[in-house]
Design a protein around this motif. Structure first.
Motif, PDB file in Angstrom:
ATOM      1  N   GLY A  66     -16.234 136.949  15.656  1.00  0.00           N
ATOM      2  CA  GLY A  66     -15.853 135.525  15.983  1.00  0.00           C
ATOM      3  C   GLY A  66     -17.023 134.707  16.214  1.00  0.00           C
ATOM      4  N   ALA A  67     -16.411 133.746  17.742  1.00  0.00           N
ATOM      5  CA  ALA A  67     -17.716 132.465  17.534  1.00  0.00           C
ATOM      6  C   ALA A  67     -18.178 133.307  19.191  1.00  0.00           C
ATOM      7  CB  ALA A  67     -17.402 131.453  17.880  1.00  0.00           C
ATOM      8  N   GLY A  68     -19.919 133.076  19.303  1.00  0.00           N
ATOM      9  CA  GLY A  68     -20.466 133.359  21.136  1.00  0.00           C
ATOM     10  C   GLY A  68     -19.978 132.459  21.596  1.00  0.00           C
ATOM     11  N   VAL A  69     -21.033 131.742  22.925  1.00  0.00           N
ATOM     12  CA  VAL A  69     -21.405 131.434  23.543  1.00  0.00           C
ATOM     13  C   VAL A  69     -21.640 130.495  23.101  1.00  0.00           C
ATOM     14  CG1 VAL A  69     -21.583 130.412  26.160  1.00  0.00           C
ATOM     15  CG2 VAL A  69     -20.395 132.952  25.888  1.00  0.00           C
ATOM     16  N   SER A  70     -21.911 128.751  22.590  1.00  0.00           N
ATOM     17  CA  SER A  70     -22.604 127.526  22.659  1.00  0.00           C
ATOM     18  C   SER A  70     -23.161 126.837  23.148  1.00  0.00           C
ATOM     19  CB  SER A  70     -21.986 127.509  20.594  1.00  0.00           C
ATOM     20  OG  SER A  70     -21.113 126.134  21.125  1.00  0.00           O
ATOM     21  N   GLN A  71     -23.918 126.581  23.207  1.00  0.00           N
ATOM     22  CA  GLN A  71     -25.106 125.220  24.225  1.00  0.00           C
ATOM     23  C   GLN A  71     -25.621 124.234  23.601  1.00  0.00           C
ATOM     24  OE1 GLN A  71     -26.697 129.026  27.414  1.00  0.00           O
ATOM     25  NE2 GLN A  71     -26.695 126.737  27.771  1.00  0.00           N
ATOM     26  N   SER A  72     -25.522 123.672  23.879  1.00  0.00           N
ATOM     27  CA  SER A  72     -26.459 122.240  23.304  1.00  0.00           C
ATOM     28  C   SER A  72     -26.563 121.003  24.325  1.00  0.00           C
ATOM     29  CB  SER A  72     -25.151 121.036  22.360  1.00  0.00           C
ATOM     30  OG  SER A  72     -24.723 121.230  22.687  1.00  0.00           O
ATOM     31  N   PRO A  73     -27.800 120.540  23.486  1.00  0.00           N
ATOM     32  CA  PRO A  73     -28.777 120.313  22.682  1.00  0.00           C
ATOM     33  C   PRO A  73     -29.563 121.845  23.901  1.00  0.00           C
ATOM     34  CG  PRO A  73     -29.448 119.291  23.784  1.00  0.00           C
ATOM     35  CD  PRO A  73     -27.934 119.165  25.472  1.00  0.00           C
ATOM     36  N   ARG A  74     -30.216 122.771  22.497  1.00  0.00           N
ATOM     37  CA  ARG A  74     -30.785 124.009  22.427  1.00  0.00           C
ATOM     38  C   ARG A  74     -32.582 123.462  23.216  1.00  0.00           C
ATOM     39  NH1 ARG A  74     -31.101 128.392  19.442  1.00  0.00           N
ATOM     40  NH2 ARG A  74     -31.971 128.164  21.403  1.00  0.00           N
ATOM     41  N   TYR A  75     -33.057 122.411  23.069  1.00  0.00           N
ATOM     42  CA  TYR A  75     -33.905 121.839  23.642  1.00  0.00           C
ATOM     43  C   TYR A  75     -33.968 120.049  24.103  1.00  0.00           C
ATOM     44  CZ  TYR A  75     -35.840 125.354  20.389  1.00  0.00           C
ATOM     45  OH  TYR A  75     -36.143 126.881  20.173  1.00  0.00           O
ATOM     46  N   LYS A  76     -34.645 120.201  24.888  1.00  0.00           N
ATOM     47  CA  LYS A  76     -34.298 119.037  25.878  1.00  0.00           C
ATOM     48  C   LYS A  76     -35.273 118.349  26.869  1.00  0.00           C
ATOM     49  CE  LYS A  76     -32.434 115.070  27.268  1.00  0.00           C
ATOM     50  NZ  LYS A  76     -31.516 114.154  26.243  1.00  0.00           N
ATOM     51  N   VAL A  77     -36.354 117.665  26.666  1.00  0.00           N
ATOM     52  CA  VAL A  77     -36.972 116.483  26.512  1.00  0.00           C
ATOM     53  C   VAL A  77     -37.231 115.497  27.877  1.00  0.00           C
ATOM     54  CG1 VAL A  77     -39.523 116.084  27.175  1.00  0.00           C
ATOM     55  CG2 VAL A  77     -38.800 117.779  25.541  1.00  0.00           C
ATOM     56  N   ALA A  78     -37.452 115.578  28.832  1.00  0.00           N
ATOM     57  CA  ALA A  78     -36.703 114.689  29.729  1.00  0.00           C
ATOM     58  C   ALA A  78     -37.926 113.687  30.614  1.00  0.00           C
ATOM     59  CB  ALA A  78     -35.707 114.719  30.791  1.00  0.00           C
ATOM     60  N   LYS A  79     -38.039 113.185  30.090  1.00  0.00           N
ATOM     61  CA  LYS A  79     -38.956 112.186  31.455  1.00  0.00           C
ATOM     62  C   LYS A  79     -38.333 112.306  32.879  1.00  0.00           C
ATOM     63  CE  LYS A  79     -40.994 109.138  28.094  1.00  0.00           C
ATOM     64  NZ  LYS A  79     -41.519 107.918  28.023  1.00  0.00           N
ATOM     65  N   ARG A  80     -40.004 111.873  33.715  1.00  0.00           N
ATOM     66  CA  ARG A  80     -39.691 112.780  35.578  1.00  0.00           C
ATOM     67  C   ARG A  80     -38.387 111.402  35.922  1.00  0.00           C
ATOM     68  NH1 ARG A  80     -42.144 111.549  40.173  1.00  0.00           N
ATOM     69  NH2 ARG A  80     -44.296 110.726  38.961  1.00  0.00           N
ATOM     70  N   GLY A  81     -37.481 111.867  36.464  1.00  0.00           N
ATOM     71  CA  GLY A  81     -36.298 110.363  37.639  1.00  0.00           C
ATOM     72  C   GLY A  81     -35.371 110.579  36.018  1.00  0.00           C
ATOM     73  N   GLN A  82     -35.657 110.897  34.605  1.00  0.00           N
ATOM     74  CA  GLN A  82     -33.817 110.726  34.113  1.00  0.00           C
ATOM     75  C   GLN A  82     -32.645 111.285  34.389  1.00  0.00           C
ATOM     76  OE1 GLN A  82     -35.788 111.538  30.345  1.00  0.00           O
ATOM     77  NE2 GLN A  82     -35.911 109.020  29.466  1.00  0.00           N
ATOM     78  N   ASP A  83     -31.993 111.243  34.443  1.00  0.00           N
ATOM     79  CA  ASP A  83     -30.927 111.921  33.752  1.00  0.00           C
ATOM     80  C   ASP A  83     -30.101 112.701  32.806  1.00  0.00           C
ATOM     81  OD1 ASP A  83     -28.487 109.810  36.267  1.00  0.00           O
ATOM     82  OD2 ASP A  83     -30.550 110.585  36.808  1.00  0.00           O
ATOM     83  N   VAL A  84     -30.115 114.639  32.951  1.00  0.00           N
ATOM     84  CA  VAL A  84     -30.093 115.358  31.837  1.00  0.00           C
ATOM     85  C   VAL A  84     -28.145 115.650  31.866  1.00  0.00           C
ATOM     86  CG1 VAL A  84     -31.949 115.572  31.100  1.00  0.00           C
ATOM     87  CG2 VAL A  84     -30.999 117.170  32.522  1.00  0.00           C
ATOM     88  N   ALA A  85     -27.838 115.848  31.028  1.00  0.00           N
ATOM     89  CA  ALA A  85     -26.832 116.761  30.373  1.00  0.00           C
ATOM     90  C   ALA A  85     -26.795 117.716  29.832  1.00  0.00           C
ATOM     91  CB  ALA A  85     -24.729 115.579  30.361  1.00  0.00           C
TER      92      ALA A  85
END
Lengths: 112, 117
Positions: free
Chosen positions: B1-20
């Motif tokens: 069965g499917a487990g817990v999934s997360q996305s994105p696996r990797y995220k690079v953000a510049k300081r001051g940016q918003d991420v989700a």
């Protein structure tokens, strides 16, 4: 304050050389103690839950035990594939009692 | 069965940016947790949902962190105005029962590694 301390921080074993990892805890009221395995770049993988002192659980080469102050993860005749970080966590009977409080982990390396 | 999934696996953000960051728990699981894991450390609790209700957000480090689970399934962790100290792996976990359901193990996703430059 609820707290979990694991020792040693790192452990190197030869294949077949049995050993134990320690998890000492202080908690206002223990709801459960959990052992997880974490491989690099992955999330923790559940191994065992222990609820009361004297309880023991086994899975393949792993055996977890629990006292009122600590838990041990015994590894019998380890293989290289047992190499990973082993995390211990407690869940307390408190107002926000569902969160897990983790130790820093023990990184196990098993060489052939 | 499917487990817990997360996305994105990797995220690079510049300081001051918003991420989700997104988490898809195991289907039917009542409880959902977010943890933050710094390098060489164990996971640290951020926030807890029982269905759509956020019952505990005591671990959120600042008001720049916000989490939601509007329909009681998928959850999003949002970080506003990212700072370098936000760099970490963000783990999501789910559990089949809620607060009154006894003690049950939490099942973790693979995590999202956030790097703030």
């Amino acid at each position: 304050e609820d707290q979990v301390t694991q020792s040693p921080e790192a452990l190197r074993l030869q294949e077949g050389e049995s050993s134990s990892l320690n998890c000492s805890y202080t908690v206002s009221g223990l709801r459960g103690l959990f052992w997880y395995r974490q491989d690099p770049g992955k999330g923790p993988e559940f191994l065992f839950t222990l609820y009361s002192a004297g309880e023991e659980k086994e899975k393949e080469r792993l055996k977890a035990t629990l006292t009122k102050k600590e838990s041990f993860l015994h590894i019998t005749a380890p293989k290289p594939e047992d190499s990973a970080t082993y995390l211990c966590a407690v869940q307390a009977w408190s107002q926000a009692g569902t969160a897990l409080i983790f130790g820093k982990g023990t990184t196990l390396s098993v060489s052939s | 069965g499917a487990g817990v999934s997360q996305s994105p696996r990797y995220k690079v953000a510049k300081r001051g940016q918003d991420v989700a960051l997104r988490c898809d728990p195991i289907s039917g699981h009542v409880s959902l947790f977010w943890y933050q894991q710094a390098l060489g450390q164990g996971p640290e609790f951020l926030t807890y949902f029982q269905n759509e209700a956020q019952l505990d957000k005591s671990g959120l480090p600042s008001d720049r962190f916000f989490a939601e689970r509007p329909e009681g399934s998928v959850s999003t962790l949002k970080i506003q105005r990212t700072q370098q100290e936000d760099s970490a792996v963000y783990l999501c976990a789910s559990s089949p029962t809620g607060l009154a359901g006894g003690t049950y193990e939490q099942y973790f996703g693979p995590g999202t590694r956030l790097t703030v430059t």
